[in-house]
Every structure is written in C-alpha cells, then in structure tokens.
Design an enzyme around this catalytic site. Structure first.
Site, mmCIF file in Angstrom:
data_model
loop_
_atom_site.group_PDB
_atom_site.id
_atom_site.type_symbol
_atom_site.label_atom_id
_atom_site.label_comp_id
_atom_site.label_asym_id
_atom_site.label_seq_id
_atom_site.Cartn_x
_atom_site.Cartn_y
_atom_site.Cartn_z
ATOM 1 N N CYS A 57 -2.794 -3.542 5.673
ATOM 2 C CA CYS A 57 -3.790 -2.651 5.182
ATOM 3 C C CYS A 57 -3.344 -0.836 5.963
ATOM 4 O O CYS A 57 -4.292 -0.400 5.657
ATOM 5 C CB CYS A 57 -5.119 -3.277 5.575
ATOM 6 S SG CYS A 57 -6.058 -4.886 4.661
ATOM 7 N N SER A 78 -16.049 -5.157 3.670
ATOM 8 C CA SER A 78 -16.247 -3.653 2.776
ATOM 9 C C SER A 78 -15.652 -4.410 1.551
ATOM 10 O O SER A 78 -15.060 -6.307 1.335
ATOM 11 C CB SER A 78 -14.067 -3.612 3.300
ATOM 12 O OG SER A 78 -13.460 -4.063 3.225
ATOM 13 N N HIS A 105 -11.667 -0.634 -0.484
ATOM 14 C CA HIS A 105 -9.942 -0.941 0.449
ATOM 15 C C HIS A 105 -8.832 -0.826 -0.425
ATOM 16 O O HIS A 105 -8.476 -2.308 0.036
ATOM 17 C CB HIS A 105 -10.074 -1.549 1.109
ATOM 18 C CG HIS A 105 -8.664 -1.555 2.483
ATOM 19 N ND1 HIS A 105 -7.953 -0.838 2.315
ATOM 20 C CD2 HIS A 105 -8.103 -3.193 3.262
ATOM 21 C CE1 HIS A 105 -6.784 -1.128 2.974
ATOM 22 N NE2 HIS A 105 -7.425 -2.104 4.055
#
Length: 396
Positions: free
Chosen positions: A85, A209, A338
């Site tokens: 990430c 998220s 994301h």
C-alpha cells in the site's frame, strides 16, 4: 535506525490528482493522462522537459510502458515500482533520490490503480503460498484485532472504544465532504456510523476504507532550481521507509497495539527533518487510515499522543480539522478509498494544497510550515511503513 537524508535538496514544483471513485468509463491510461496533464499545468512544464519517470502501481500494469505508451513518451526512462500500500510513496521516494543523487534534473513520480473493474473487492493481490504461519484471513479481519487489543491493554471500556472509532470515521467523512476529489463527499452522522452492519470483529462498514480508482503525480527538481517553475514549491525534509522482519505474526509478545515499522520510520523521518515534537511542529498529517483502529494506533506510533492516551485525544477533537493537529484533512482513505498506486501521492497532493494555502474550506493553519504523510502496507506485525515530511520553507 537512521539515515543522513536529503533534507532541502529536492523540491516539489508541480502536482496533480484525479478525483478518486468508481471510474467505470476510464482506464488506467485515462487516469494517468488526467493526473499528469494537471501536474504539468500546475507548473507549466512540458513532458519533454522531464528527464525520467517513476510509476507506482500494484496490478494496473507491468513495466515502464504502462506509463510511456499512454503519455507517448519519447524514449525516456520509466521505472515501475511496487511496495504494497506504500506503492505511490515508493514512486515518490525513488524519484526524490534520483534528483538528490544528481542523476537527473527534473523528474516525475506517478501512481495509478484501477480496482473497481479489476475483479478484486479489496487489495489487488492474491496471497502467495507460505509455510502456514501466516493467517489466510481478510484485511478487515486482521486489522480488527487492533481494537480489542488496545482496549484491553489500556483498560478502555469497549463502548468507549466504539465511540473512538466512530469519531475517527465521522471526522474523516466530515473532511471528505469538503473535498471535491473524494470518492465519498457526504458527511455521515455518528448515529449512522455506530449502527452500521459489522464487517469483521467490531469493525462496521464505516470503519473500513473503500475501493476506488485514481491517479496522482508530482514533478521534482533540485531545491535550488525550484523557483524556475513555481513561486511556492514544497521542499522534501525527510523520507523514511521501514520493512519489518515479520516477527510480529510469530511472536507471542506482539500485542497488536503498535506497528514497530511505523515507529522506526517515524523516528528516522523526524531525525532527518529535525523534528522534535511532531504534534506541535506539523501543520497537518495524512495517515494511512485503512481502518479506524489503525488511525488510533498510528496517533501513538507517530508521536502525536502518548501511549495509551490517543483515544482520549481523539474524543477531545485534537485531530479534527480545527484541532491542534488536523489528521487527514482531505478525508483520508475513509473518504477517498484506496487505489494502491495512487494513495501515497494523493496524500502528498493534500500537503501541496494545504501548505500553499489552496485547500479552500478545509484549509488548516499555515503558520506551521511542515506536513507529514504516512503509508502502511501489509498487516499488523508484518508490514512496510513509509513516512515523509515536506515543508514550504527552506531551513536556515
């Protein structure tokens, strides 16, 4: 852990970021073109003037041609990077070091991810075969361990922990409601958040998220050249990356109330930037709020609150938009979703707007001239962590 760093040797002179969301009518190529076009327009720099490019993406393309083909680049070096990430931040980090080394004068860091039509409902990768010691569970499930662990260690009643998580989600959605680039631009009441269906453990829908598409980019040059391109550059103060050994998932002593990788990366970045009290010295922070208890733990790992006290600070509003240290003033992962390759650069884009006084209704106090971004990739006990500090003024 420590490094000499590249403090005030590299400047950000242009940035762009697409809206994040469900871009069913756009490809990764389209998103990259949009982000890069805005980035060039922000500083009147032509693509042909850029010496080298970096692209961060997890599964939206492989190799440099992922960027060179849609941009029709004329045989420029393009390096594709990936680091969970923290992929977008890795693109930025490598581009910064290329300038600082003297290898290139003007470079671009880009990041993109198309997730909504990828076939994945969450992170865009399949678990690799292992020796059986790593749990084969979802990201919400493994991050849900943080909440009961924190509550037990610091004797916080579970109903109070629920209020803490609700406040974090509420804050970030309130901030996202002020941001036209966010995927979710509507504030959500605490009552709605608290009553949402559960996903894993104590995590409800609004504690997680979202999944989105997006792209972002930055142009970098040597600090001494910055004012050739913009009258308000940002300067890189510190860059730190820590990759853990994975002992947390094996050791009985790991208690799920900290990310050792984050504490190491933060200490390194602060040392490079000369920061002693981040809560008092930073104007704002963009942190990796993949889940609400993650943001809670990060407040302590990043030094924004003493151990065992972040839950009180959250409820007191210390990290709200009008608090002592605004955290995720753009809405964070909670409001943006994301898209892995783009998120780190999206965080830097918010620093770009805020420190230049261009954030509109969510503008924070710019008497402080530095801001922080943080990415986390992996899982508690086995992850990578990136921390950057950027500023609007050169240090004396």
């Amino acid at each position: 852990m420590g490094s000499t760093g590249i403090r005030d040797r590299v400047a950000i002179v242009g940035m762009g970021c697409t809206p994040f969301g469900e871009h069913w009518n756009k490809s990764a190529d389209d998103l990259l073109i949009d982000a890069v076009t805005e980035t060039c327009s922000s500083s009147a720099i032509d693509l042909e003037d850029i010496d080298a490019y970096w692209l961060g993406t997890m599964l939206s393309g492989f190799g440099g041609t992922t960027l060179s083909v849609p941009l029709k680049l004329s045989y420029k070096p393009v390096t594709r990077v990936e680091n969970f990430c923290a992929t977008g931040s890795e693109s930025f980090r490598n581009a910064c070091y290329a300038v600082a080394s003297g290898a290139y004068d003007l470079v671009m860091a880009t990041g993109v991810e198309k997730l909504k039509d990828s076939g994945y409902s969450g992170l865009a990768y399949a678990n690799r075969p292992d020796d059986g010691t790593e749990e084969a569970i979802s990201a919400p499930a493994v991050f849900s361990y943080l909440e009961p662990a924190y509550a037990e260690k610091y004797s916080v009643p579970r109903d109070v922990m629920k209020d803490v998580m609700t406040h974090i989600a509420w804050k970030n959605h309130q901030n996202g409601a002020r941001n036209p680039r966010a995927q979710f631009q509507t504030g959500v009441s605490k009552e709605t958040i608290g009553a949402a269906p559960l996903i894993a453990g104590s995590l409800g829908i609004f504690d997680c998220s979202g999944v989105s598409d997006g792209a972002a980019a930055a142009i970098l040059c040597r600090a001494e050249d910055a004012h050739r391109y913009t009258d308000r550059p940002l300067y890189v103060k510190g860059l730190a990356l820590a990759a853990g050994s994975g002992e947390g998932v094996l050791s009985p002593s790991y208690d799920y109330t900290t990310f050792d990788e984050v504490t190491r990366a933060a200490a390194d970045a602060y040392q490079q930037a000369g920061i002693r009290d981040p809560r008092a010295e930073l104007a704002m922070a963009e942190v990796h709020d993949c889940f609400t208890p993650t943001e809670l733990v990060l407040m302590e790992d990043l030094g924004f609150a003493p151990r065992g006290q972040a839950w009180k600070e959250v409820l007191a509003g210390a990290f709200d938009l009008d608090g002592q240290l605004p955290v995720n003033p753009d809405g964070g992962l909670k409001s943006f979703g994301h898209p892995i390759g783009a998120s780190g650069l999206r965080m830097l884009f918010e620093c770009w707007l805020q420190l230049r006084g261009e954030a509109g209704s969510r503008q924070v106090d710019t008497d402080r001239t530095r801001a922080l971004t943080h990415n986390l990739g992996g899982r508690p006990g086995r992850c990578v962590s990136f921390v950057s500090v950027v500023g609007s003024q050169l240090d004396e």
